[in-house]
Design a protein around this motif. Structure first.
Motif, PDB file in Angstrom:
ATOM      1  N   PHE A  99      17.782  45.311  53.501  1.00 24.36           N
ATOM      2  CA  PHE A  99      19.137  45.694  53.875  1.00 24.36           C
ATOM      3  C   PHE A  99      19.241  45.751  55.401  1.00 24.36           C
ATOM      4  CE2 PHE A  99      19.253  47.741  49.550  1.00 24.36           C
ATOM      5  CZ  PHE A  99      20.316  46.994  49.056  1.00 24.36           C
ATOM      6  N   ASP A 100      20.427  45.479  55.914  1.00 23.51           N
ATOM      7  CA  ASP A 100      20.623  45.438  57.364  1.00 23.51           C
ATOM      8  C   ASP A 100      20.397  46.811  58.000  1.00 23.51           C
ATOM      9  OD1 ASP A 100      21.234  42.792  57.073  1.00 23.51           O
ATOM     10  OD2 ASP A 100      23.412  43.057  57.222  1.00 23.51           O
ATOM     11  N   ARG A 101      19.767  46.790  59.158  1.00 25.53           N
ATOM     12  CA  ARG A 101      19.484  48.026  59.903  1.00 25.53           C
ATOM     13  C   ARG A 101      19.836  47.832  61.382  1.00 25.53           C
ATOM     14  NH1 ARG A 101      15.883  51.533  57.039  1.00 25.53           N
ATOM     15  NH2 ARG A 101      15.245  50.643  55.022  1.00 25.53           N
ATOM     16  N   ASN A 102      20.000  48.932  62.095  1.00 30.28           N
ATOM     17  CA  ASN A 102      20.273  48.851  63.525  1.00 30.28           C
ATOM     18  C   ASN A 102      18.957  48.771  64.302  1.00 30.28           C
ATOM     19  OD1 ASN A 102      19.195  51.455  63.640  1.00 30.28           O
ATOM     20  ND2 ASN A 102      21.198  52.449  63.796  1.00 30.28           N
ATOM     21  N   LEU A 107      19.544  52.312  58.377  1.00 31.00           N
ATOM     22  CA  LEU A 107      20.414  51.488  57.551  1.00 31.00           C
ATOM     23  C   LEU A 107      21.825  51.435  58.111  1.00 31.00           C
ATOM     24  CD1 LEU A 107      19.332  52.684  53.994  1.00 31.00           C
ATOM     25  CD2 LEU A 107      19.073  50.364  54.884  1.00 31.00           C
ATOM     26  N   LEU A 108      22.389  50.239  58.147  1.00 28.89           N
ATOM     27  CA  LEU A 108      23.788  50.086  58.543  1.00 28.89           C
ATOM     28  C   LEU A 108      24.644  50.286  57.296  1.00 28.89           C
ATOM     29  CD1 LEU A 108      23.516  46.939  60.839  1.00 28.89           C
ATOM     30  CD2 LEU A 108      23.914  49.307  61.561  1.00 28.89           C
ATOM     31  N   ILE A 109      25.516  51.270  57.325  1.00 27.58           N
ATOM     32  CA  ILE A 109      26.314  51.629  56.150  1.00 27.58           C
ATOM     33  C   ILE A 109      27.781  51.396  56.471  1.00 27.58           C
ATOM     34  CG2 ILE A 109      26.824  53.410  54.445  1.00 27.58           C
ATOM     35  CD1 ILE A 109      24.244  54.825  55.345  1.00 27.58           C
ATOM     36  N   GLY A 110      28.397  50.420  55.796  1.00 31.07           N
ATOM     37  CA  GLY A 110      29.774  50.052  56.066  1.00 31.07           C
ATOM     38  C   GLY A 110      30.774  50.744  55.151  1.00 31.07           C
TER      39      GLY A 110
END
Length: 516
Positions: A99-102, A107-110
């Motif tokens: 999962f995408d992270r900064n 975790l990047l949570i949209g």
């Protein structure tokens, strides 16, 4: 473990692959597919919704799902979705799913339309579905038998039990295969419409297959039209994810006037049915609609798939405007199942978009579809795995006698079917047009035994029958609710739980279409 027991899975998207992953060490698993890319999962640019933020709770996700679904959801199914889904995603995170992270590794949570909290996880920016499918396929590779370039034309049923499938390949060769369990994971019906986000091969055949096998279908009138498909020169190039609006993009006219201002309290992040209707209304008035993405920093890095679509469409992203139009996206209704994915036909399961689990109600909450596929894929796999062991199939019982006619039957062209579905069963509907469409469909050879139809025509027959089932459902629901909007009947107010309770019960009974 009993590898002598066979499971046939029709489809190869996320729901099919979850079942295969869970069962392939215990059963002989065969996946039948039109093609390895004939699914919508690889097109899923949006993320997967789950409670991961410490400020969020499963109850909030539950309430958002009910609100988006206009409270026609099955509450127990929604609770199962949001509670188990969160645990499954946490397991994926613990197993290093990318999962995408900064830059700090967080975790990047949209956040997307109709969600009250940030809870959308993405992978590869706008490649979530593709990366999930690669993740699943790596785990089943070598343990599952793939049969490609085959279209299932009939479910073989004996004594209310589904015991196998009939299929035809691209050369016209017809064959049968038997199994102890059959899983229907054929996707939705977007390909029945001229403008769609779906893979063109996804045309509702699963609905007709189940109907002819004797299963019950429900809520087929609820078809979600995604607000933003990239639309240039009269052609759609693909989906522009709602995550773009989640990052701050706004719907505008060519002069910069905002389309959703004062139209809904959530404006550009309103539920999809609301946004789609407003865009369609604006376009019918003669105005082009654009997605203004000029405020999104590093757009091309965050949304590589959409950037590629814009390049194919010759859309200049330096201007910050992407031309958009609504298109058929997701059907909330389908083959009725219980919480374990079982249909009313023994040994036949349904899951994913072809199934009606009740989690979506009248309008699906953004990014709940991948979660549904994961959760109910697990439910189906657990149920099949825990079923009492059966005697080995008798492969010689074979060849069930199909009485195929050699005479071609009267069916519409796929091009004309799509055109009329767009015209009469699109975002805006009314009784006269729906009745006209139903009469047109019934002018063809629909209501006859499935065994009597030439195999070469069965795919188009199922597509036409799926259209008839959808239109019949749309006529029966004499109200506007969620993704089903009728000019000639009043609109259900959002969130009003006691709206015409008795009428809703009557409508629900009308919607239950049983095959056989």
């Amino acid at each position: 473990m009993n590898k002598e027991e066979r499971v046939i899975i029709i489809g190869n998207g996320i729901s099919a692959s979850v079942v295969a992953m869970e069962l392939c060490k215990h059963k002989e698993v065969i996946m039948i597919t039109k093609g390895l890319e004939s699914n919508n999962t690889v097109r899923a640019q949006g993320g997967i919704a789950t409670v991961i933020n410490e400020n969020d709770q499963w109850q909030y996700h539950y309430e958002d799902t009910l609100r988006a679904g206009y409270h026609t959801n099955h509450s127990e199914a929604v609770k199962l979705l949001v509670r188990k889904g969160s645990n499954y995603i946490k397991d994926w995170i613990n197993n290093d799913f990318p999962f995408d992270r900064n830059h700090k590794g967080e975790l990047l949570i949209g956040k997307e339309g109709a969600h009250t909290h940030h809870r959308i996880l993405h992978a590869g920016g706008d490649k979530t579905g593709e990366i999930i499918l690669l993740f699943l396929h790596k785990q089943i590779l070598g343990n599952v038998r793939f049969i490609s370039n085959q279209t299932v034309t009939q479910l073989i049923v004996e004594n209310r039990k589904c015991i196998g499938v009939e299929m035809i390949d691209h050369t016209g060769h017809v064959s049968t295969m038997y199994a102890d369990d059959v899983v229907l994971a054929t996707g939705g019906c977007g390909g029945l419409f001229e403008v769609t986000s779906n893979h063109p091969s996804i045309m509702g055949e699963g609905l007709s297959l189940a109907y002819h096998a004797g299963a019950t279908l429900s809520d087929l009138e609820f078809i979600q039209f995604h607000p933003t498909l990239l639309w240039e020169n009269g052609y759609t190039f693909g989906l522009v994810s709602e995550a773009v609006r989640g990052e701050g993009a706004q719907l505008v006219l060519g002069n910069g006037e905002r389309v959703m201002k004062d139209k809904h309290v959530l404006e550009d992040l309103a539920p999809r049915d609301v946004v789609s209707r407003n865009i369609e209304k604006t376009r019918r008035a003669g105005y082009d609609v654009f997605l203004d993405v000029s405020m999104i920093k590093d757009f091309q890095k965050k949304f590589p798939t959409i950037t590629n679509l814009c390049e194919k469409a010759n859309v200049d992203l330096t201007k910050g405007l992407i031309p958009v139009a609504p298109g058929a996206h997701f059907i909330m209704g389908g083959v009725v199942t219980d919480l374990q994915g079982r249909t009313e036909v023994d040994q036949l399961y349904a899951l994913g978009e072809v199934a009606y689990t009740g989690v979506h109600g009248a309008n699906r909450l953004a990014s709940n579809s991948l979660l549904e596929a994961l959760v109910f894929g697990k439910q189906v796999a657990i149920t099949i795995k825990d079923s009492p062991s059966r005697k080995k199939r008798n492969n010689q019982r074979g060849q069930t006698n199909f009485i195929h006619s050699t005479k071609q039957i009267n069916l519409p062209s796929l091009q004309m079917l799509r055109k009329k579905m767009n015209k009469y069963v699109g975002i805006y509907r009314e009784g006269f047009g729906l009745s006209k469409m139903k009469q047109w469909l019934e002018s063809f050879s629909l209501h006859q035994p499935i065994d009597s139809i030439p195999p070469s025509q069965k795919a188009l027959y199922h597509q036409t029958m799926a259209a008839w089932l959808i239109v019949t459902s749309a006529i029966a629901r004499t109200e506007s609710r969620g993704a089903h909007y009728r000019h000639d009947y009043p609109t259900c107010k959002e969130g009003l739980q006691d709206y015409h309770i008795n009428r809703r019960k009557q409508i629900r009974e009308q919607q239950m279409i049983s095959g056989g």
